[in-house]
Scaffold this motif. Sequence first.
Motif, PDB file in Angstrom:
ATOM      1  N   ASN A  66     -25.860 -30.034 -36.865  1.00 40.73           N
ATOM      2  CA  ASN A  66     -25.547 -28.601 -36.904  1.00 40.73           C
ATOM      3  C   ASN A  66     -25.847 -27.866 -35.585  1.00 40.73           C
ATOM      4  OD1 ASN A  66     -24.540 -26.366 -38.232  1.00 40.73           O
ATOM      5  ND2 ASN A  66     -26.545 -25.745 -39.026  1.00 40.73           N
ATOM      6  N   PRO A  67     -25.272 -28.301 -34.467  1.00 44.73           N
ATOM      7  CA  PRO A  67     -25.506 -27.607 -33.192  1.00 44.73           C
ATOM      8  C   PRO A  67     -24.707 -26.310 -33.123  1.00 44.73           C
ATOM      9  CG  PRO A  67     -23.908 -29.342 -32.882  1.00 44.73           C
ATOM     10  CD  PRO A  67     -24.350 -29.440 -34.319  1.00 44.73           C
ATOM     11  N   ASP A  68     -25.191 -25.344 -32.324  1.00 47.33           N
ATOM     12  CA  ASP A  68     -24.396 -24.122 -32.155  1.00 47.33           C
ATOM     13  C   ASP A  68     -23.339 -24.348 -31.068  1.00 47.33           C
ATOM     14  OD1 ASP A  68     -25.552 -23.728 -29.638  1.00 47.33           O
ATOM     15  OD2 ASP A  68     -27.028 -22.299 -30.362  1.00 47.33           O
ATOM     16  N   ASP A  69     -22.480 -23.365 -30.866  1.00 49.61           N
ATOM     17  CA  ASP A  69     -21.332 -23.520 -29.967  1.00 49.61           C
ATOM     18  C   ASP A  69     -21.760 -23.796 -28.528  1.00 49.61           C
ATOM     19  OD1 ASP A  69     -19.661 -23.125 -32.080  1.00 49.61           O
ATOM     20  OD2 ASP A  69     -19.310 -20.990 -31.667  1.00 49.61           O
ATOM     21  N   GLN A  70     -22.862 -23.202 -28.100  1.00 52.79           N
ATOM     22  CA  GLN A  70     -23.310 -23.395 -26.715  1.00 52.79           C
ATOM     23  C   GLN A  70     -23.768 -24.833 -26.473  1.00 52.79           C
ATOM     24  OE1 GLN A  70     -26.010 -19.815 -26.902  1.00 52.79           O
ATOM     25  NE2 GLN A  70     -25.241 -19.518 -24.824  1.00 52.79           N
ATOM     26  N   VAL A  71     -24.424 -25.401 -27.489  1.00 55.92           N
ATOM     27  CA  VAL A  71     -24.841 -26.804 -27.378  1.00 55.92           C
ATOM     28  C   VAL A  71     -23.607 -27.701 -27.264  1.00 55.92           C
ATOM     29  CG1 VAL A  71     -25.930 -28.736 -28.587  1.00 55.92           C
ATOM     30  CG2 VAL A  71     -27.039 -26.497 -28.571  1.00 55.92           C
ATOM     31  N   ILE A  72     -22.598 -27.413 -28.067  1.00 55.46           N
ATOM     32  CA  ILE A  72     -21.366 -28.211 -28.038  1.00 55.46           C
ATOM     33  C   ILE A  72     -20.678 -28.108 -26.678  1.00 55.46           C
ATOM     34  CG2 ILE A  72     -19.054 -28.422 -29.032  1.00 55.46           C
ATOM     35  CD1 ILE A  72     -20.285 -27.586 -31.726  1.00 55.46           C
ATOM     36  N   GLU A  73     -20.662 -26.913 -26.094  1.00 50.62           N
ATOM     37  CA  GLU A  73     -20.049 -26.739 -24.776  1.00 50.62           C
ATOM     38  C   GLU A  73     -20.781 -27.551 -23.717  1.00 50.62           C
ATOM     39  OE1 GLU A  73     -17.153 -25.261 -23.876  1.00 50.62           O
ATOM     40  OE2 GLU A  73     -16.942 -25.259 -26.062  1.00 50.62           O
ATOM     41  N   LYS A  74     -22.107 -27.541 -23.788  1.00 53.37           N
ATOM     42  CA  LYS A  74     -22.887 -28.330 -22.825  1.00 53.37           C
ATOM     43  C   LYS A  74     -22.642 -29.818 -23.048  1.00 53.37           C
ATOM     44  CE  LYS A  74     -25.803 -28.584 -19.424  1.00 53.37           C
ATOM     45  NZ  LYS A  74     -25.506 -27.993 -18.100  1.00 53.37           N
ATOM     46  N   ALA A  75     -22.526 -30.226 -24.303  1.00 58.54           N
ATOM     47  CA  ALA A  75     -22.256 -31.631 -24.606  1.00 58.54           C
ATOM     48  C   ALA A  75     -20.911 -32.060 -24.024  1.00 58.54           C
ATOM     49  CB  ALA A  75     -22.276 -31.849 -26.121  1.00 58.54           C
ATOM     50  N   LYS A  76     -19.913 -31.168 -24.074  1.00 60.50           N
ATOM     51  CA  LYS A  76     -18.605 -31.488 -23.498  1.00 60.50           C
ATOM     52  C   LYS A  76     -18.710 -31.662 -21.986  1.00 60.50           C
ATOM     53  CE  LYS A  76     -15.795 -29.261 -27.082  1.00 60.50           C
ATOM     54  NZ  LYS A  76     -14.890 -28.134 -27.427  1.00 60.50           N
ATOM     55  N   GLU A  77     -19.583 -30.862 -21.364  1.00 56.96           N
ATOM     56  CA  GLU A  77     -19.792 -30.978 -19.918  1.00 56.96           C
ATOM     57  C   GLU A  77     -20.430 -32.321 -19.569  1.00 56.96           C
ATOM     58  OE1 GLU A  77     -22.788 -28.973 -16.647  1.00 56.96           O
ATOM     59  OE2 GLU A  77     -21.931 -27.666 -18.194  1.00 56.96           O
ATOM     60  N   TRP A  78     -21.387 -32.764 -20.386  1.00 54.84           N
ATOM     61  CA  TRP A  78     -22.101 -34.015 -20.112  1.00 54.84           C
ATOM     62  C   TRP A  78     -21.310 -35.248 -20.564  1.00 54.84           C
ATOM     63  CZ3 TRP A  78     -27.799 -32.694 -21.945  1.00 54.84           C
ATOM     64  CH2 TRP A  78     -28.407 -31.905 -20.960  1.00 54.84           C
ATOM     65  N   PHE A  79     -20.712 -35.180 -21.753  1.00 51.76           N
ATOM     66  CA  PHE A  79     -20.090 -36.363 -22.360  1.00 51.76           C
ATOM     67  C   PHE A  79     -18.577 -36.421 -22.150  1.00 51.76           C
ATOM     68  CE2 PHE A  79     -24.126 -36.034 -24.423  1.00 51.76           C
ATOM     69  CZ  PHE A  79     -24.464 -37.301 -24.876  1.00 51.76           C
ATOM     70  N   GLY A  80     -17.960 -35.270 -21.860  1.00 50.03           N
ATOM     71  CA  GLY A  80     -16.503 -35.205 -21.762  1.00 50.03           C
ATOM     72  C   GLY A  80     -15.910 -34.666 -23.053  1.00 50.03           C
ATOM     73  N   ASN A  81     -14.871 -33.840 -22.944  1.00 50.75           N
ATOM     74  CA  ASN A  81     -14.286 -33.172 -24.110  1.00 50.75           C
ATOM     75  C   ASN A  81     -13.914 -34.137 -25.228  1.00 50.75           C
ATOM     76  OD1 ASN A  81     -14.559 -30.685 -22.941  1.00 50.75           O
ATOM     77  ND2 ASN A  81     -12.410 -30.486 -22.336  1.00 50.75           N
ATOM     78  N   ASP A  82     -13.240 -35.223 -24.858  1.00 48.57           N
ATOM     79  CA  ASP A  82     -12.731 -36.145 -25.870  1.00 48.57           C
ATOM     80  C   ASP A  82     -13.837 -36.939 -26.559  1.00 48.57           C
ATOM     81  OD1 ASP A  82     -10.215 -35.296 -25.227  1.00 48.57           O
ATOM     82  OD2 ASP A  82      -9.788 -36.973 -23.875  1.00 48.57           O
ATOM     83  N   ASN A  83     -15.027 -36.919 -25.989  1.00 47.91           N
ATOM     84  CA  ASN A  83     -16.135 -37.712 -26.537  1.00 47.91           C
ATOM     85  C   ASN A  83     -17.071 -36.893 -27.414  1.00 47.91           C
ATOM     86  OD1 ASN A  83     -15.287 -40.061 -25.158  1.00 47.91           O
ATOM     87  ND2 ASN A  83     -16.286 -39.336 -23.276  1.00 47.91           N
ATOM     88  N   VAL A  84     -16.775 -35.605 -27.593  1.00 51.44           N
ATOM     89  CA  VAL A  84     -17.565 -34.753 -28.486  1.00 51.44           C
ATOM     90  C   VAL A  84     -16.785 -34.628 -29.789  1.00 51.44           C
ATOM     91  CG1 VAL A  84     -18.559 -32.468 -28.838  1.00 51.44           C
ATOM     92  CG2 VAL A  84     -18.622 -33.532 -26.567  1.00 51.44           C
ATOM     93  N   ILE A  85     -17.351 -35.135 -30.883  1.00 52.14           N
ATOM     94  CA  ILE A  85     -16.607 -35.290 -32.138  1.00 52.14           C
ATOM     95  C   ILE A  85     -17.339 -34.591 -33.282  1.00 52.14           C
ATOM     96  CG2 ILE A  85     -15.702 -36.957 -33.805  1.00 52.14           C
ATOM     97  CD1 ILE A  85     -15.569 -38.980 -31.490  1.00 52.14           C
ATOM     98  N   ASN A  86     -16.617 -33.726 -33.980  1.00 49.88           N
ATOM     99  CA  ASN A  86     -17.125 -33.067 -35.181  1.00 49.88           C
ATOM    100  C   ASN A  86     -16.784 -33.938 -36.383  1.00 49.88           C
ATOM    101  OD1 ASN A  86     -17.807 -31.450 -37.317  1.00 49.88           O
ATOM    102  ND2 ASN A  86     -16.653 -29.656 -36.634  1.00 49.88           N
TER     103      ASN A  86
END
Length: 654
Positions: free
Chosen positions: A630-650
């Motif tokens: 249950n991360p918030d939107d800001q955590v998800i945005e940072k995860a996309k920066e670190w892992f890449g957009n396609d690698n962040v999966i809900n």
Amino acid sequence: MVESRRNLEPEVQQIFQLIDQGRNFLLSGGAGSGKTYSLVSVINQVITENPTAQIACMTYTNAAVKEIEERVNHKNLNVTTIHDFLWDNIKHFQKELKQAIISLANDENVKKISIEEKNQIHDHFFEHLCDGIQYKEFVRIREGIISHDELLIIANYLFSKYPKLCSIVKDKYKFIFIDEYQDTSEYVIEIFLNHFKKSNKKNIIGFFGDAMQSIYDDGIGNLDKYKGDGDDTVNEVFKIQNRRSPLLVIELANKLRSDSIQQEPSTDQNAPNMMDGVVKQGTVLFLHSNVENTELVKVFLKENYDWDFDKKNEGNDSEDKIKTKELNLTHNLIAEKAEFKNLMDIYDKDHILSFRDRLKKYIKDNDITTNFSECTFGQVIDYLQHRKTGRELKAVSPTDTMQAFINNHQALYDDAKSIMYSKLSRIYVDKDQLIDDKKQNEDDENKKGSKRDNLIKHLYKIQANISLYQNKKYNEFLRATDFRINIKYIKHKKMLKENIENLVNVADKTIEEVINFADEKGICLKDDKFNSFKEKNEYLYNRVKAVKFSEFQKLYNYLEGNTPFSTQHKTKGAEFDNVLVVLDNGGWNNYNFEKMFLGTASESVMNRTQKIFYVCCTRAKENLSVFFHNPDDQVIEKAKEWFGNDNVINLDVL
């Protein structure tokens, strides 16, 4: 250049240039860079060039000691833990040891050396109390027994006060190498880099490690204040290649580092992370869901990426381990998943013993001199609570948490109250006694690397017999068992076979029933250590004995690495094909994964959390997945920066 140096890796050649100049050095390398390989190369080359020189190599754990000893076997090399090295070099100076303890106990600035006396300790305090100072796994300073923490403080004091002691050690060891330096106490670093300067003798001190992997709070972390390029400083050599991790893990790890090291894939075609001349790509995933159950994550990884949390390495080696690991922050988070929660609760959440500690502190703080040696714990409670009301009664009563525990364990509380206070007050219970790392071999009995108590060690011995027999390692089983009848005779072989097979099938029995059965059948006899533990720790034994033996077997499998679970701290130095990191703070205020992603944590929490995350991510040899509930939107945005957009999966929208 010495001819034999030509084939050494460039970083090791740089180290020997410093050694030639008589300079201390530090090899800094990120995860998977092969620092231990470099350490072994340095040791071997030193032996080649200095065949009569004595070399000391220190590291953090007995497991690491064993690994280095297996790679280098030479009479002039002494490999130990840091604690054992220090003790070996000060234990013969008993007069100075006693005076050091007395001086430190009298120093109000030293909190960890404490003797319960109202006045200053006199110089002859130990004269009739003990024959000598001993180093053990527990502390009773009045009896002359010191433990790990006290040893470091006392050793630091002695090396500071007696330059001759520094000269003795420098004379003995021309080279001293410290592995995993970042986990070493500042007291130890002061000895080698400050106090040793008081001696005019010459020797070389070399450090190996990675500041980014300093995940223990009592370690120095880095050597920044000692670094430089002069004769009187520590000269740093960098090792930037990564031989373990696939490319995507390396790129993520570089984003997590907070220093100047940026790793590159190794150019060695034979490196583990190379395939057909090209570095492996690997996968990095950031998975998130509103559902906290990690089993859903495992199903996703199995169905979509072919992860198998139960598949072991191929082959018949006894060290085969699970290839895929789930990493959690604490053992407590794992205990329920791995099904040894009852044992963990006994060793980590006993609020009857917390109440005992509350009363012990009250007695000390209020200078109560009553002799309780002939009283039960219940009688002590009655004495302290007698005629008290209001705030005074509250001070000697259980807290709400303690009382709730007592209400749910009334029979246990009644049992505790019947035990003599002198016995109950001396019982020490800590989860390390349950889950600390195993001894590596029988020779480790005198080492200080394991804090397991003698009850858990005895249960380990029973289960080791069972496991060896089940795995058809019959020769090892025969060496391990206490069965002493001459097995040359067929009837005795049949008897032993029947006995061990009966023991294999007792998992539904209680721990006490299995202990008694193993003793009765001669498989694992109750020895003096076990009997002493049972007598001195009656309360703890009574709790453990009623637990099903099958639960201990679950604990055994977990600690032996035969489950998919591990703590994020315990996995340091290990590597696995696939790694799932569960980002749960586990109730610890020292860590906060959400604030790490947002960059809003305090400096200390940020450093601590980022380092443990770095260590976890870099365990992966093939694939890495991180799960955040249950991360918030800001955590998800940072995860996309670190892992890449396609690698962040809900996972909730699949």
